[in-house]
Design an enzyme around this catalytic site. Structure first.
Site, PDB file in Angstrom:
ATOM      1  N   GLY A  69       0.811  -1.219   0.000  1.00 37.11           N
ATOM      2  CA  GLY A  69       0.000   0.000   0.000  1.00 37.11           C
ATOM      3  C   GLY A  69       0.840   1.264   0.000  1.00 37.11           C
ATOM      4  O   GLY A  69       1.968   1.276  -0.502  1.00 37.11           O
TER       5      GLY A  69
ATOM      6  N   ALA B 179      -3.913  26.546   9.454  1.00 30.76           N
ATOM      7  CA  ALA B 179      -5.345  26.314   9.683  1.00 30.76           C
ATOM      8  C   ALA B 179      -5.956  25.744   8.409  1.00 30.76           C
ATOM      9  O   ALA B 179      -5.534  26.061   7.300  1.00 30.76           O
ATOM     10  CB  ALA B 179      -6.018  27.629  10.054  1.00 30.76           C
TER      11      ALA B 179
ATOM     12  N   ARG C 186      -8.533   8.910   1.932  1.00 27.46           N
ATOM     13  CA  ARG C 186      -9.066   8.370   3.190  1.00 27.46           C
ATOM     14  C   ARG C 186      -9.269   9.477   4.229  1.00 27.46           C
ATOM     15  O   ARG C 186      -8.382  10.280   4.471  1.00 27.46           O
ATOM     16  CB  ARG C 186      -8.119   7.281   3.710  1.00 27.46           C
ATOM     17  CG  ARG C 186      -8.180   6.017   2.858  1.00 27.46           C
ATOM     18  CD  ARG C 186      -7.211   4.960   3.324  1.00 27.46           C
ATOM     19  NE  ARG C 186      -5.841   5.289   2.982  1.00 27.46           N
ATOM     20  CZ  ARG C 186      -4.796   4.495   3.220  1.00 27.46           C
ATOM     21  NH1 ARG C 186      -4.979   3.333   3.829  1.00 27.46           N
ATOM     22  NH2 ARG C 186      -3.582   4.854   2.865  1.00 27.46           N
TER      23      ARG C 186
ATOM     24  N   GLY D 257      -9.794  21.047   8.208  1.00 27.35           N
ATOM     25  CA  GLY D 257      -9.733  19.878   9.094  1.00 27.35           C
ATOM     26  C   GLY D 257      -8.759  18.864   8.541  1.00 27.35           C
ATOM     27  O   GLY D 257      -8.631  18.716   7.333  1.00 27.35           O
TER      28      GLY D 257
ATOM     29  N   GLN E  14      -6.692  10.422  12.607  1.00 20.76           N
ATOM     30  CA  GLN E  14      -7.901  10.077  13.361  1.00 20.76           C
ATOM     31  C   GLN E  14      -7.811   8.645  13.905  1.00 20.76           C
ATOM     32  O   GLN E  14      -8.072   8.391  15.080  1.00 20.76           O
ATOM     33  CB  GLN E  14      -9.128  10.238  12.466  1.00 20.76           C
ATOM     34  CG  GLN E  14     -10.384   9.736  13.138  1.00 20.76           C
ATOM     35  CD  GLN E  14     -11.628  10.244  12.461  1.00 20.76           C
ATOM     36  OE1 GLN E  14     -11.804  11.432  12.244  1.00 20.76           O
ATOM     37  NE2 GLN E  14     -12.509   9.336  12.112  1.00 20.76           N
TER      38      GLN E  14
ATOM     39  N   GLU F  45       6.624   3.688  10.706  1.00 21.25           N
ATOM     40  CA  GLU F  45       6.968   4.555   9.578  1.00 21.25           C
ATOM     41  C   GLU F  45       6.433   5.969   9.827  1.00 21.25           C
ATOM     42  O   GLU F  45       5.285   6.140  10.192  1.00 21.25           O
ATOM     43  CB  GLU F  45       6.365   3.977   8.280  1.00 21.25           C
ATOM     44  CG  GLU F  45       6.738   4.753   7.053  1.00 21.25           C
ATOM     45  CD  GLU F  45       8.239   5.019   6.981  1.00 21.25           C
ATOM     46  OE1 GLU F  45       9.025   4.068   6.983  1.00 21.25           O
ATOM     47  OE2 GLU F  45       8.621   6.200   6.934  1.00 21.25           O
TER      48      GLU F  45
ATOM     49  N   LYS G  27       4.911   5.898  17.954  1.00 23.01           N
ATOM     50  CA  LYS G  27       4.259   6.175  16.671  1.00 23.01           C
ATOM     51  C   LYS G  27       2.883   6.803  16.911  1.00 23.01           C
ATOM     52  O   LYS G  27       2.517   7.800  16.273  1.00 23.01           O
ATOM     53  CB  LYS G  27       4.144   4.872  15.866  1.00 23.01           C
ATOM     54  CG  LYS G  27       3.373   5.000  14.574  1.00 23.01           C
ATOM     55  CD  LYS G  27       4.030   5.946  13.594  1.00 23.01           C
ATOM     56  CE  LYS G  27       3.040   6.443  12.581  1.00 23.01           C
ATOM     57  NZ  LYS G  27       3.560   7.375  11.613  1.00 23.01           N
ATOM     58  N   LEU G  28       2.104   6.224  17.814  1.00 15.06           N
ATOM     59  CA  LEU G  28       0.779   6.791  18.092  1.00 15.06           C
ATOM     60  C   LEU G  28       0.917   8.201  18.656  1.00 15.06           C
ATOM     61  O   LEU G  28       0.164   9.112  18.305  1.00 15.06           O
ATOM     62  CB  LEU G  28       0.027   5.907  19.106  1.00 15.06           C
ATOM     63  CG  LEU G  28      -0.345   4.494  18.675  1.00 15.06           C
ATOM     64  CD1 LEU G  28      -1.117   3.784  19.771  1.00 15.06           C
ATOM     65  CD2 LEU G  28      -1.195   4.525  17.398  1.00 15.06           C
TER      66      LEU G  28
ATOM     67  N   ARG H 265      -8.424  26.121   2.563  1.00 19.32           N
ATOM     68  CA  ARG H 265      -6.981  25.885   2.686  1.00 19.32           C
ATOM     69  C   ARG H 265      -6.173  27.175   2.724  1.00 19.32           C
ATOM     70  O   ARG H 265      -4.938  27.125   2.718  1.00 19.32           O
ATOM     71  CB  ARG H 265      -6.498  25.029   1.509  1.00 19.32           C
ATOM     72  CG  ARG H 265      -7.086  23.631   1.516  1.00 19.32           C
ATOM     73  CD  ARG H 265      -6.579  22.835   2.696  1.00 19.32           C
ATOM     74  NE  ARG H 265      -7.045  21.470   2.652  1.00 19.32           N
ATOM     75  CZ  ARG H 265      -6.477  20.492   3.364  1.00 19.32           C
ATOM     76  NH1 ARG H 265      -5.460  20.735   4.148  1.00 19.32           N
ATOM     77  NH2 ARG H 265      -6.961  19.277   3.310  1.00 19.32           N
TER      78      ARG H 265
ATOM     79  N   LEU I 164       6.738   8.518   7.397  1.00 17.07           N
ATOM     80  CA  LEU I 164       6.575   9.297   6.164  1.00 17.07           C
ATOM     81  C   LEU I 164       5.188   9.943   6.123  1.00 17.07           C
ATOM     82  O   LEU I 164       4.236   9.415   6.695  1.00 17.07           O
ATOM     83  CB  LEU I 164       6.764   8.403   4.927  1.00 17.07           C
ATOM     84  CG  LEU I 164       5.718   7.334   4.605  1.00 17.07           C
ATOM     85  CD1 LEU I 164       4.494   7.884   3.896  1.00 17.07           C
ATOM     86  CD2 LEU I 164       6.336   6.275   3.730  1.00 17.07           C
TER      87      LEU I 164
ATOM     88  N   CYS J 130      -4.257   8.238   8.894  1.00 16.20           N
ATOM     89  CA  CYS J 130      -3.525   8.000  10.148  1.00 16.20           C
ATOM     90  C   CYS J 130      -4.006   8.789  11.358  1.00 16.20           C
ATOM     91  O   CYS J 130      -4.258   8.199  12.413  1.00 16.20           O
ATOM     92  CB  CYS J 130      -2.054   8.300   9.924  1.00 16.20           C
ATOM     93  SG  CYS J 130      -1.280   7.142   8.796  1.00 16.20           S
TER      94      CYS J 130
END
Ligand code: NAD
Ligand code: UDX
Length: 460
Positions: A13, A266, A344, A269, A276, A163, A218-219, A440, A165, A274
């Site tokens: 992936g 800002a 995603r 959202g 959430q 990871e 990582k988390l 954006r 990245l 990753c």
């Protein structure tokens, strides 16, 4: 321990593909095989036309081109690749659970467990198993238990190598990482993996820790990054009512070296596969240990992010005289950030869903996301029937077609090309008043106002 000659990675992936391509590029003496159950994905990785790689990342085509067929292979022969490897990376998806205990929060480890069982069933010689997927702290314990209970006497060493990245900059992040993190118990196994990275990463940037620190770090890294985005987004709402400008505030606080300038943009959202997922997982883990104050604290980062997406959609509706029914709203961008085809958890999905509830007619243009993916994202929410999604949303491959005769434009992704459009021409073709909602803060307010647009940006 003998040097690693053959690496297999399970999962081709967004992480497995680019990561292994770079490992192969930098270690021409190691044979790297990336396997996946998804045949279409593997076929795309093997496609002669590098424009058809399943993951869009700037610079990835060149890396794949250099290593593929030399010492980088993509295959669906999972068992063969497991059997042959000295070192196996597990890089499968670990999405949020959608059922049972921990539904909506815990990480779903069924794919990880399947990999472990498959490795256990196939392996005839000792192997190092590397957790590349992002996993809850103490997952290595479960992995070890599955691997050690096969009864065929094979010795497995487990390492955690999360990871870091980011999509859109994966190749530069992999070529020049701030750090590589390796957690483990066995010195020799750790050293074997260190040597793989040492081919291009300076030794002082390769950190080694115990397994649990590595898994948890990582988390925590993702939680801290997402927290900064939610923090600045919270301030963006305050800026809108006080006359402050969130970019100016970000610049003013970011110059403090203790705060630093990054991740203070800002936006509509954060999205992506990753942030959430990993925070929800952190919250779940904290609750499992009865640490409710800790869980509540981190959960607020998600609550703020959901609020920001809703707030943006509401702002559009409210500004357009409290109704968007039948109005043509052009979406510029669908990906969760620029320079990726990944959608995603993209904010665009939720903003669109909100506007479709109000019967808006949304027309989407994204330079890298297909119509099929956009409909899939909306159908997945289950808010309305697939027929209704197709009736209300149109996807086009020409931005000017999306913008023609629109009542409003909403910028959902910060693709550079949007800045260079002929905004004078766009203004000519749009309904009046011509609204721009910039999620954006990408476009030039002064210029758009000069052209006669009614311009709204987050945090101003
Ligand atoms: P992905 O969904 O893009 O890829 C995972 C792949 O694994 C899929 O192609 C799937 O078919 C395959 N797979 C699942 N089970 C399998 C099995 N038993 N055998 C063979 N193949 C199997 O996911 P991703 O974005 O690459 O993420 C992978 C992991 O890396 C996750 O844990 C994620 O949290 C973590 N991560 C992702 C990113 C990112 O930016 N996407 C960054 C850092 C870490
Ligand atoms: C993130 C982490 O950065 C990376 O280290 C980890 O390995 C995977 O998760 P990714 O999700 O690919 O990477 O992209 P990132 O650049 O972190 O952006 C995540 C989301 O936050 C995007 O939607 C982005 O637009 C948003 N964001 C980011 C902001 O809104 N403002 C910012 O200042 C930074």
């Amino acid at each position: 321990m003998k040097p690693i000659k053959k690496i297999t990675c399970i999962g081709a992936g967004y992480v497995g593909g680019p990561t292994m391509a770079v490992i192969a590029q930098k270690n021409p003496n190691i044979q790297v095989t990336v396997v996946d159950l998804n045949r279409a994905r593997i076929a795309a990785w093997n496609d002669h036309d590098l424009n058809n790689l399943p993951v869009y990342e700037p610079g990835l085509d060149a890396v794949v081109n250099e290593a593929r067929g030399r010492n980088l292979f993509f295959s669906t022969e999972v068992e063969k690749a497991i059997d042959e490897a000295d070192m196996i990376f597990i890089s499968v998806n670990t999405p949020t659970k959608t059922y049972g205990k921990g539904k909506g929060q815990a990480a779903d480890l069924k794919f990880i467990e399947l990999c472990a069982r498959q490795i256990a069933a196939v392996a005839k010689e000792d192997k190092i198993v590397v957790e590349k997927s992002t996993l809850p702290v103490r997952t290595a314990e479960a992995l070890k238990s599955i691997l050690d209970n096969t009864g065929n006497g094979v010795n497995f060493q487990i390492l955690s190598n999360p990871e870091f990245l980011a999509e859109g900059t994966a190749v530069t992040d992999l070529h020049n990482p701030d750090r590589v993190l390796i957690g483990g118990e066995d010195e020799q196994a750790i050293e074997a993996l260190v040597q793989v990275y040492e081919a291009w990463v300076p030794r002082e940037r390769i950190l080694t820790t115990n397994l649990w620190s590595s898994e948890l770090s990582k988390l925590v890294a993702n939680a801290f990054l997402a927290q900064r985005v939610s923090s600045i987004n919270a301030i963006s709402e305050l800026c809108e009512v006080t006359g402050a400008n969130v970019d100016e505030v970000a610049r003013a606080i970011g110059q403090d070296s203790r705060i630093g300038p990054k991740f203070l943009k800002a936006s509509v959202g954060f999205g992506g596969s990753c942030f959430q997922k990993d925070i929800l997982n952190l919250v779940y883990i904290a609750r499992t240990y009865n640490l409710h104050a800790v869980a509540d604290y981190w959960e607020q980062v998600i609550i703020m992010n959901d609020h920001q997406k809703t707030r943006f959609a509401e702002k559009i509706i409210q500004t357009m005289y409290n109704t968007v029914n039948g109005k043509h709203i052009a979406f510029l961008g669908w990906a969760f950030k620029k320079d990726t085809n990944d959608t995603r958890e993209s904010a665009a999905i939720y903003v669109a869903d909100h506007l479709l509830d109000e019967e808006a007619h949304v027309v989407v243009y994204d330079p890298k996301v297909s119509a099929e993916q956009i409909y899939k994202d909306l159908d997945y929410l289950g808010t309305r029937s697939p027929e209704d999604n197709r009736r209300l949303i149109k996807v086009v491959d020409n931005p000017y077609e999306a913008l023609d005769a629109a009542h409003a434009v909403a910028v959902l992704t910060e693709w550079d090309e949007f800045k260079g459009y002929d905004w004078a021409k766009i203004k000519e073709g749009m309904k009046r008043p011509s609204f721009v909602f910039d999620g954006r803060k990408l476009l030039d307010r002064k210029e758009l106002n000069r052209l006669g647009f009614a311009y709204y940006a987050i945090g101003e």
